[in-house]
Scaffold this motif. Structure first.
Motif, PDB file in Angstrom:
ATOM      1  N   UNK A   1       0.636  -1.240   0.209  1.00 43.70           N
ATOM      2  CA  UNK A   1      -0.012   0.011   0.089  1.00 43.70           C
ATOM      3  C   UNK A   1       1.035   1.223  -0.114  1.00 43.70           C
ATOM      4  N   UNK A   2       0.334   2.125  -0.732  1.00 44.04           N
ATOM      5  CA  UNK A   2       1.203   3.487  -0.927  1.00 44.04           C
ATOM      6  C   UNK A   2       0.058   4.819  -0.902  1.00 44.04           C
ATOM      7  N   UNK A   3       0.517   6.010  -0.350  1.00 45.16           N
ATOM      8  CA  UNK A   3      -0.134   6.978  -0.347  1.00 45.16           C
ATOM      9  C   UNK A   3       0.419   8.235  -0.845  1.00 45.16           C
ATOM     10  N   UNK A   4       0.272   8.779  -2.021  1.00 43.74           N
ATOM     11  CA  UNK A   4       1.090   9.817  -2.436  1.00 43.74           C
ATOM     12  C   UNK A   4      -0.018  11.036  -2.593  1.00 43.74           C
ATOM     13  N   UNK A   5       0.876  12.203  -2.110  1.00 45.27           N
ATOM     14  CA  UNK A   5      -0.013  13.508  -1.865  1.00 45.27           C
ATOM     15  C   UNK A   5       0.449  14.421  -2.910  1.00 45.27           C
ATOM     16  N   UNK A   6      -0.437  14.882  -3.698  1.00 46.03           N
ATOM     17  CA  UNK A   6      -0.086  15.976  -4.944  1.00 46.03           C
ATOM     18  C   UNK A   6      -0.769  17.356  -4.563  1.00 46.03           C
TER      19      UNK A   6
ATOM     20  N   UNK B   1      -3.016  20.803  -4.785  1.00 43.76           N
ATOM     21  CA  UNK B   1      -4.693  21.016  -5.258  1.00 43.76           C
ATOM     22  C   UNK B   1      -4.605  21.482  -6.811  1.00 43.76           C
ATOM     23  N   UNK B   2      -3.441  22.005  -7.104  1.00 41.23           N
ATOM     24  CA  UNK B   2      -3.602  22.659  -8.632  1.00 41.23           C
ATOM     25  C   UNK B   2      -3.137  21.524  -9.714  1.00 41.23           C
ATOM     26  N   UNK B   3      -2.647  20.377  -9.074  1.00 40.87           N
ATOM     27  CA  UNK B   3      -2.291  19.517 -10.345  1.00 40.87           C
ATOM     28  C   UNK B   3      -3.518  18.694 -10.877  1.00 40.87           C
ATOM     29  N   UNK B   4      -3.472  18.187 -12.021  1.00 46.29           N
ATOM     30  CA  UNK B   4      -4.198  17.488 -12.728  1.00 46.29           C
ATOM     31  C   UNK B   4      -4.421  16.004 -12.322  1.00 46.29           C
TER      32      UNK B   4
ATOM     33  N   UNK C   1      -9.048  14.063   0.783  1.00 48.73           N
ATOM     34  CA  UNK C   1      -8.755  15.711   0.372  1.00 48.73           C
ATOM     35  C   UNK C   1      -8.069  16.131   1.647  1.00 48.73           C
ATOM     36  N   UNK C   2      -6.952  16.146   1.868  1.00 46.86           N
ATOM     37  CA  UNK C   2      -6.172  16.528   2.953  1.00 46.86           C
ATOM     38  C   UNK C   2      -5.943  18.193   3.106  1.00 46.86           C
ATOM     39  N   UNK C   3      -5.399  18.664   4.207  1.00 50.46           N
ATOM     40  CA  UNK C   3      -5.224  20.000   4.510  1.00 50.46           C
ATOM     41  C   UNK C   3      -4.551  20.689   3.453  1.00 50.46           C
TER      42      UNK C   3
ATOM     43  N   UNK D   1       3.263  18.561  -2.118  1.00 48.13           N
ATOM     44  CA  UNK D   1       3.397  19.611  -1.178  1.00 48.13           C
ATOM     45  C   UNK D   1       3.567  18.826  -0.010  1.00 48.13           C
ATOM     46  N   UNK D   2       4.117  19.953   0.958  1.00 45.09           N
ATOM     47  CA  UNK D   2       4.471  19.348   2.645  1.00 45.09           C
ATOM     48  C   UNK D   2       3.413  20.346   3.241  1.00 45.09           C
ATOM     49  N   UNK D   3       3.319  19.616   4.726  1.00 44.19           N
ATOM     50  CA  UNK D   3       2.425  20.608   5.402  1.00 44.19           C
ATOM     51  C   UNK D   3       2.869  21.690   5.804  1.00 44.19           C
TER      52      UNK D   3
END
Length: 272
Positions: free
Chosen positions: A178-183, A185-188, A219-221, A260-262
């Motif tokens: 299992x992986x979780x990748x964050x991109x 909000x402006x990304x397609x 949909x994270x912060x 992105x990073x927090x």
């Protein structure tokens, strides 16, 4: 002087009577242990050819080795003149105390037997039990020996290892990674999903059946989080885990997909 002479004579007689026995006993002990070690080594090889079960072989060989050494010690004690009837009587009188002291040892022995019968793991499996993780190297009559990835050897009591939870990572032929990748909000999102699908297709260690899964999980912060689930052969788990993270990082950078990073926005008000 006569008393001294009598003592000296008695000492000489005692040494002549028991000295040779003691020397013989020591020689017999050394030779006996040597012979037992050779026998146990050949027994291990023979059982491996017939049984082809490393777990059962290691347990049996350990049990036979301990039993033969106990028999050797009893024989040597008889040889040097210790009356075994008296010795057994002493053991019988102290049986309750010894039993209480060895309750943990007997529990470990019983745990080893249960492991061999129900086989929650076998030699060669990678397990996590009572806070220790490693590859099962040997199952002895009292302990299970684990070898850790950083080459440490851990002796885990069989009694505890069987009565507590065991996680066997090698039991099933396939595992899910299992992986979780964050991109950003402006990304397609569709582009990010397409890049991930391409990376999965190009990795020969990832299985096509069961099919990989890609989906928006949160949909994270500060990011849109995408979950990726792929199936691999159990032996390839870590190879796929590290390779996937490395490839995604490189491809996202090349495609201009931000990771992105927090972060925290601080607003300062001037009331003047």
């Amino acid at each position: 002087m006569e008393n001294l002479d009598q003592v000296m004579e008695s000492a000489k007689a005692y040494i002549s009577l028991y000295g040779l026995r003691l020397v013989g006993a020591i020689i017999l002990l050394i030779i006996g242990i040597w012979v037992i070690n050779i026998f146990v080594s050949k027994l291990r090889k023979g059982l491996m050819k017939k049984l082809n079960d490393a777990s059962l072989v290691s347990f049996t060989v350990s049990f036979v080795g301990v039993l033969l050494k106990i028999m050797l010690i009893i024989s040597i004690m008889s040889m040097i003149g210790i009356q075994m009837t008296s010795f057994i009587a002493i053991l019988g009188a102290a049986g309750f105390a010894v039993g209480m002291a060895m309750s943990g040892t007997l529990q470990n022995f019983a745990g080893g037997v249960m492991v061999l019968i129900f086989k929650p793991f076998k030699v060669g499996d990678y397990i996590d039990a009572i806070g220790h993780a490693g590859t099962v190297k040997e199952i002895q009559i009292f302990n299970t020996i684990l070898s850790t990835p950083d080459n440490r050897i851990i002796f885990v009591p069989n009694g505890k290892i069987y009565t507590e939870s065991i996680v066997n990572y090698s039991h099933e032929p396939q595992r899910r990674v299992d992986f979780k990748f964050g991109v950003g909000y402006e990304v397609d999102y569709e582009l990010a999903k397409k890049v991930l699908a391409t990376i999965i297709e190009q990795n020969d260690l990832i299985l096509s059946d069961p099919a990989p899964f890609i989906g928006l999980i949160e949909l994270g912060d500060s990011s849109v989080n995408i979950v990726v689930r792929v199936w691999v052969e159990s032996a390839n788990y870590w190879s796929v885990f590290f390779k996937m993270n490395e490839t995604v990082f490189k491809e996202f950078n090349q495609q201009g997909i931000s990771i992105p990073y927090p972060q925290m926005d601080v607003h300062v008000k001037n009331n003047k």
